[in-house]
Design a protein around this motif. Structure first.
Motif, mmCIF file in Angstrom:
data_model
loop_
_atom_site.group_PDB
_atom_site.id
_atom_site.type_symbol
_atom_site.label_atom_id
_atom_site.label_comp_id
_atom_site.label_asym_id
_atom_site.label_seq_id
_atom_site.Cartn_x
_atom_site.Cartn_y
_atom_site.Cartn_z
ATOM 1 N N MET A 101 30.125 49.554 41.707
ATOM 2 C CA MET A 101 28.703 49.623 41.998
ATOM 3 C C MET A 101 28.380 49.108 43.397
ATOM 4 S SD MET A 101 25.891 50.650 41.096
ATOM 5 C CE MET A 101 25.076 50.673 39.563
ATOM 6 N N SER A 102 29.129 48.114 43.865
ATOM 7 C CA SER A 102 28.857 47.572 45.197
ATOM 8 C C SER A 102 29.057 48.640 46.267
ATOM 9 C CB SER A 102 29.743 46.363 45.475
ATOM 10 O OG SER A 102 31.112 46.744 45.463
ATOM 11 N N GLU A 103 30.065 49.521 46.092
ATOM 12 C CA GLU A 103 30.269 50.600 47.059
ATOM 13 C C GLU A 103 29.124 51.603 47.002
ATOM 14 O OE1 GLU A 103 34.139 52.429 47.032
ATOM 15 O OE2 GLU A 103 35.100 50.507 46.632
ATOM 16 N N ASN A 104 28.624 51.892 45.814
ATOM 17 C CA ASN A 104 27.473 52.790 45.693
ATOM 18 C C ASN A 104 26.266 52.221 46.429
ATOM 19 O OD1 ASN A 104 28.711 54.758 44.193
ATOM 20 N ND2 ASN A 104 28.020 53.963 42.228
ATOM 21 N N LEU A 105 26.035 50.919 46.270
ATOM 22 C CA LEU A 105 24.891 50.288 46.929
ATOM 23 C C LEU A 105 25.048 50.305 48.443
ATOM 24 C CD1 LEU A 105 24.333 47.277 44.518
ATOM 25 C CD2 LEU A 105 22.942 49.350 44.722
ATOM 26 N N GLN A 106 26.265 50.046 48.932
ATOM 27 C CA GLN A 106 26.503 50.090 50.374
ATOM 28 C C GLN A 106 26.260 51.493 50.920
ATOM 29 O OE1 GLN A 106 30.504 48.660 50.752
ATOM 30 N NE2 GLN A 106 29.924 46.511 50.582
ATOM 31 N N GLN A 107 26.729 52.504 50.198
ATOM 32 C CA GLN A 107 26.532 53.889 50.618
ATOM 33 C C GLN A 107 25.048 54.230 50.639
ATOM 34 O OE1 GLN A 107 28.688 55.785 51.844
ATOM 35 N NE2 GLN A 107 28.069 57.884 51.574
#
Length: 144
Positions: A57-63
């Motif tokens: 989820m952290s990568e989704n938020l960064q994207q």
């Protein structure tokens, strides 16, 4: 302690279907079937499926933040006031606005026809017209 054991057993039971085998075969009518059990005496193949890919989820938020930043930059660039508008530039923008409105009207008419029902050939023609008109609208009105 008994609740912990029950929860662990429940989680293991729920995870079992996720690793189930998949079989495929073609019946006498030529129809392909997929199932989690073999068809018995019919010739079949067992499929090996790749593990599902997951993204933290952290990568989704960064994207999402990165894309929002790019969107804001583009919006700021488009909102910057240009040089003072002369008579010719205002006339050119009015002409472009009319062309863009024409594209939007044409898209609305095409979409209305698509909603009304159609045959295969007519539907393909309408979808092609919609794609071409939408591309023109994007190039000449939105991305310009």
């Amino acid at each position: 302690m008994p609740w912990t054991t029950a929860i662990v057993i429940a989680l293991i039971a729920l995870a079992a279907p996720a690793s189930a085998e998949v079989f495929t075969w073609i019946d006498r009518q030529g129809v392909a079937h997929f199932s989690d059990y073999p068809p018995g005496e019919l010739p079949h193949q067992q499929l090996s499926l790749p593990r599902p890919s997951t993204v933290p989820m952290s990568e989704n938020l960064q994207q999402e933040r990165r894309i929002s930043g790019i969107r804001d930059e583009v919006r700021d660039l488009l909102a910057k006031p240009g040089r003072a508008q002369g008579r010719d530039q205002r006339a050119e923008e009015a002409d472009r606005a009319r062309v863009c409105d024409g594209y939007r009207d044409k898209l609305a008419r095409i979409q209305s026809k698509l909603r009304a029902g159609y045959g295969n050939d007519k539907g393909n023609t309408l979808r092609r017209q919609r794609r071409i008109t939408s591309q023109k609208l994007s190039r000449e009105c939105i991305l310009r």
